[in-house]
Design a protein around this motif. Structure first.
Motif, short mmCIF file in Angstrom:
data_model
loop_
_atom_site.label_atom_id
_atom_site.label_comp_id
_atom_site.label_asym_id
_atom_site.label_seq_id
_atom_site.Cartn_x
_atom_site.Cartn_y
_atom_site.Cartn_z
N GLU A 141 1.27 1.48 -6.48
CA GLU A 141 -0.15 1.83 -6.56
C GLU A 141 -1.04 0.71 -6.03
O GLU A 141 -2.23 0.91 -5.85
CB GLU A 141 -0.56 2.12 -8.01
CG GLU A 141 0.44 2.87 -8.84
CD GLU A 141 1.39 1.93 -9.57
OE1 GLU A 141 2.08 1.14 -8.88
OE2 GLU A 141 1.45 2.00 -10.81
N ALA A 142 -0.49 -0.46 -5.82
CA ALA A 142 -1.33 -1.61 -5.47
C ALA A 142 -1.05 -2.18 -4.11
O ALA A 142 -1.93 -2.77 -3.48
CB ALA A 142 -1.15 -2.71 -6.53
N ARG A 143 0.17 -1.98 -3.61
CA ARG A 143 0.57 -2.75 -2.42
C ARG A 143 -0.15 -2.33 -1.15
O ARG A 143 -0.20 -3.10 -0.19
CB ARG A 143 2.08 -2.64 -2.21
CG ARG A 143 2.51 -1.23 -1.84
CD ARG A 143 4.01 -1.16 -1.70
NE ARG A 143 4.38 0.22 -1.38
CZ ARG A 143 5.59 0.72 -1.57
NH1 ARG A 143 6.54 -0.03 -2.09
NH2 ARG A 143 5.85 1.96 -1.25
N ASP A 144 -0.69 -1.11 -1.12
CA ASP A 144 -1.34 -0.65 0.11
C ASP A 144 -2.85 -0.85 0.12
O ASP A 144 -3.53 -0.48 1.07
CB ASP A 144 -1.02 0.83 0.35
CG ASP A 144 0.48 1.06 0.57
OD1 ASP A 144 1.12 0.16 1.16
OD2 ASP A 144 0.99 2.11 0.15
N LEU A 145 -3.39 -1.41 -0.94
CA LEU A 145 -4.84 -1.60 -1.00
C LEU A 145 -5.28 -2.71 -0.05
O LEU A 145 -4.67 -3.77 -0.02
CB LEU A 145 -5.26 -1.96 -2.44
CG LEU A 145 -4.87 -0.93 -3.52
CD1 LEU A 145 -5.25 -1.46 -4.91
CD2 LEU A 145 -5.55 0.40 -3.24
N PRO A 146 -6.33 -2.47 0.72
CA PRO A 146 -6.81 -3.47 1.70
C PRO A 146 -7.68 -4.52 1.01
O PRO A 146 -8.89 -4.53 1.16
CB PRO A 146 -7.62 -2.62 2.68
CG PRO A 146 -8.13 -1.49 1.85
CD PRO A 146 -7.09 -1.21 0.80
N LEU A 147 -7.05 -5.42 0.28
CA LEU A 147 -7.81 -6.38 -0.53
C LEU A 147 -7.58 -7.83 -0.12
O LEU A 147 -7.94 -8.74 -0.83
CB LEU A 147 -7.45 -6.19 -2.02
CG LEU A 147 -7.84 -4.83 -2.60
CD1 LEU A 147 -7.39 -4.71 -4.05
CD2 LEU A 147 -9.36 -4.62 -2.50
N ARG A 148 -6.96 -8.02 1.04
CA ARG A 148 -6.78 -9.38 1.54
C ARG A 148 -7.71 -9.58 2.73
O ARG A 148 -7.83 -8.71 3.59
CB ARG A 148 -5.33 -9.59 1.98
CG ARG A 148 -5.04 -10.96 2.58
CD ARG A 148 -3.58 -11.06 3.06
NE ARG A 148 -3.27 -12.38 3.55
CZ ARG A 148 -2.56 -12.61 4.67
NH1 ARG A 148 -2.07 -11.61 5.37
NH2 ARG A 148 -2.32 -13.84 5.05
#
Length: 205
Positions: free
Chosen positions: A180-187
């Motif tokens: 649920e978290a690895r594909d979020l564009p947060l970097r």
DNA sequence: TGACCGATGAAT
DNA sequence: TTCATCGGTCAT
């Protein structure tokens, strides 16, 4: 006329904003740690946002309050330093208003001041490997357990204003495995900096 | 009190 | 891509 370095500390209000905005906004700013009389600093070139309530990769997910995470639920503008892998420290900036457990992980710096000291602390002389990773930059700036929970407008640890990078890359975070978290564009990182961490983003297996 | 783990780094 | 590594965290 003497040259006096302009030291414009960001106000705490800078951090009391949506976490992704703060993460992007921190690129180009300068992180400073004072060790005794010496200033160690670097320009922030890589950050990641951690969104407490809705982000399984965040220590405070899902709004989990423990002794460790309590600082995350305080108001923005405080440091959150944690120990990982029994070896390294990671430096984060708490964001948002009180009650919201979110933060920005600072992942890489371009070394500016105190470079000789950083080389000693890191036992390496290559500029590009001095602060190119969250564990590295803490070692280079001498940031550890004692720097947890400090206000970032104080006189030991603070962040100064600086120009934003011309080109910012947005992508997935490093080392996040949760589906649920690895594909979020947060970097976020400065596309033109040689000081970002070298590892490529982890995508699906 | 202790099992478990990890937002890494460096070597390969 | 792998793997060494160890104190902290948190549930018991």
């Amino acid at each position: 006329m003497r040259k006096i370095p302009l030291r414009r500390k960001l106000p705490l209000s800078f951090y009391v904003r949506p976490t992704e905005e703060v993460a992007k906004g921190l690129l180009g700013k300068v992180l400073v740690h004072r060790m005794g009389r010496e200033l160690l600093s670097g320009r922030i070139v890589e950050t990641e946002a951690y969104l407490g309530a809705k982000d399984p990769a965040c220590h405070s997910y899902p709004n989990r309050r423990t002794a460790r995470t309590s600082i995350l639920f305080g108001p923005g503008g405080y440091s959150y330093v944690y120990f990982i892998y029994g070896v390294y420290y990671c430096f984060n900036v708490v964001t948002e208003q009180e009650g919201v457990g979110e933060a920005v992980l600072v992942r890489a710096l371009e070394p500016l001041e105190g470079i000789e000291k950083m080389k000693k602390l890191r036992s390496t002389s290559r500029l590009e490997s001095l602060c190119s990773g969250p564990g590295k930059l803490c070692q280079a700036l001498g940031i550890g357990r004692k720097e947890n929970g400090l206000p970032l407008n104080g006189d030991r640890l603070w962040i100064e204003d600086g120009p934003a990078p011309e080109r910012v890359i947005t992508c997935t975070r490093i080392g996040i495995a949760q589906p649920e978290a690895r594909d979020l564009p947060l970097r976020f990182y400065d596309a033109d900096s040689p000081h970002v961490s070298k590892r490529s983003p982890t995508h699906r297996k």
